[in-house]
Design an enzyme around this catalytic site. Structure first.
Site, PDB file in Angstrom:
ATOM      1  N   GLY A   1      27.109  38.325  40.237  1.00 48.49           N
ATOM      2  CA  GLY A   1      28.199  38.783  41.086  1.00 48.49           C
ATOM      3  C   GLY A   1      27.769  38.880  42.535  1.00 48.49           C
TER       4      GLY A   1
ATOM      5  N   ASP B   1      39.507  53.256  42.065  1.00 46.77           N
ATOM      6  CA  ASP B   1      39.670  51.806  41.938  1.00 46.77           C
ATOM      7  C   ASP B   1      39.665  51.379  40.464  1.00 46.77           C
ATOM      8  OD1 ASP B   1      40.149  49.287  42.951  1.00 46.77           O
ATOM      9  OD2 ASP B   1      38.047  48.845  43.395  1.00 46.77           O
TER      10      ASP B   1
END
Length: 411
Positions: A126, A250
């Site tokens: 990532g 989030d």
């Protein structure tokens, strides 16, 4: 092993007394596929306000709404001050502390693979505006870990608000993760921060994957049973955070990692905030626009727990229908739809599930379902019964102290 007992969520929400805080009264449809690249570009709108990656893969986007100077008009009890106070006073809900390493050694193993201390690099998994994540294997225990790497000089140059840099976000994320431990939350194992080096590493437990919808609409959605199982894990982990006075900020599929056994773990605390005294009133906009609650879109103060719960509702909608409930053609259009458009659900959806989604996606935060409400909902309970209580470390310590005090008084 963790100690589980059947419970009412109302009991769990008192856990913050272990942290030494006394609770006080509070102050008073365009459809797109979940992984649609164009949708992601529209939602990011060229701005970022947090980590753009979840460590298991795809880029995600976080954006701010409203005026930055307005966002940074600080409310009492700033998150960093609260976290630092907790850290200095040992208010940590972990049996074993996170390992802190202040020496960084770069080397290679016998196969020429790069090493960071004991960890052998395997491959990148990532990346984002703050840093990158790679899979490493420990040469000591042979286990895999995800190492989240940051350049401190880069973080200090990235201004996320007039008075804060990206370093503030990362240090807050580290502080939060050093204080918490739960089966449905990604565990922080070690922090490597060498004062002689520009690099900072978070060593996280490696979770194999996440649920991904490779298209759009119900054919690509999860089945009800899988969605229910995932939702039970999400609510369990999020209730633990709220009980410890932490707002995630989030919640979304990209930040919900799935183990090989199908257990959901909440990750990415880059925009999370701490609060105290029952006052979860926040001002800074939470993470990803399409998961943002209506009250947050208005640029006003909002209650963090209610906004987290809205994001759970959007996530459930995505799991069941394979698309977003309120997605426009532009960032502003998305916010307008979240605030003004009615929720649309198919006629053939299970009535109990429809009732749950409508309760979570109630635009008025005062009338929105709470996590307590969700935990008692008939669809959520299903055939498995109420979810079990996780008896966290600080709660067990508190009970042991009470038992000890009671025994001393009797003696």
């Amino acid at each position: 092993m963790e100690d589980y007992r059947s419970f009412s969520f109302a009991k769990m929400m008192g856990c913050c007394s272990c942290f030494g805080f006394i609770k006080k009264p509070r102050r008073h449809r365009a459809k797109r596929g979940i992984n649609n690249f164009l949708s992601r570009q529209l939602l990011s709108d060229g701005e970022t306000d947090g980590d753009e990656f979840s460590y298991s893969g795809d880029v995600t986007s976080n954006a701010t709404s409203g005026d930055d100077s307005e966002l940074q008009t600080t409310l009492p009890n700033r998150s960093e001050d609260i976290l630092n106070f907790r850290a200095q006073n040992g208010m940590v809900c972990r049996r074993f502390p996170v390992k802190e390493t202040h020496k960084l050694v770069r080397s290679e193993d016998e196969n020429g693979c790069k090493m960071i201390n004991e960890y052998v690099r395997e491959y990148k998994i990532g990346s984002g505006s703050y840093g990158k994540v790679a899979l490493y294997r420990s040469s000591v225990d042979g286990k895999h870990y995800a190492l989240k790497a940051f350049h401190k000089s880069h973080l200090l140059k990235l201004r996320v608000a007039p008075s804060e840099t990206a370093m503030t976000d990362v240090l807050r994320e580290v502080l939060i993760m050093k204080m918490i431990e739960h089966p449905n939350i990604v565990n922080l194992i070690e922090v490597i921060d060498d004062p002689e080096s520009d690099d900072l590493y978070m060593v996280l437990e490696y979770v194999e994957g996440k649920w991904v919808c490779e298209g759009s609409g119900r054919p690509c959605a999860l089945g009800e049973e899988t969605a229910r199982k995932y939702l039970r894990d999400i609510v369990s982990g999020l209730a633990y955070l709220h009980a410890h006075n932490i707002v995630h900020g989030d919640i979304k599929p990209d930040n919900l990692l799935i183990t090989r056994h199908g257990t959901v773990k909440i990750g990415d605390f880059s925009v999370s905030q701490a609060f105290e005294d029952g006052n979860d009133e926040l001002r800074r906009s939470p993470g990803t626009p399409v998961f943002t609650a209506p009250e947050c879109c208005l640029g006003l103060t909002y209650h963090g727990k209610a906004s987290d719960t809205w994001a759970v509702g959007v996530t459930l909608y995505c799991m069941i229908l394979g698309e977003y409930p309120f997605l426009g053609d532009t960032l502003q259009d998305t916010y307008d739809r979240i605030v003004n458009n009615p929720l649309e659900l198919p006629d053939d959806i299970d009535p109990q599930l429809k009732n749950l989604i409508e309760g979570l996606l109630c635009k008025d935060p005062r009338l929105r379902m709470t996590l307590d409400d969700v935990a008692e909902h008939v669809w959520f309970i299903g055939n498995d019964g109420p979810i079990a209580e996780y008896s966290c470390w600080c709660k067990r310590n508190s009970l042991e102290r009470e038992d000890s005090d009671g025994s001393n008084m009797l003696a």
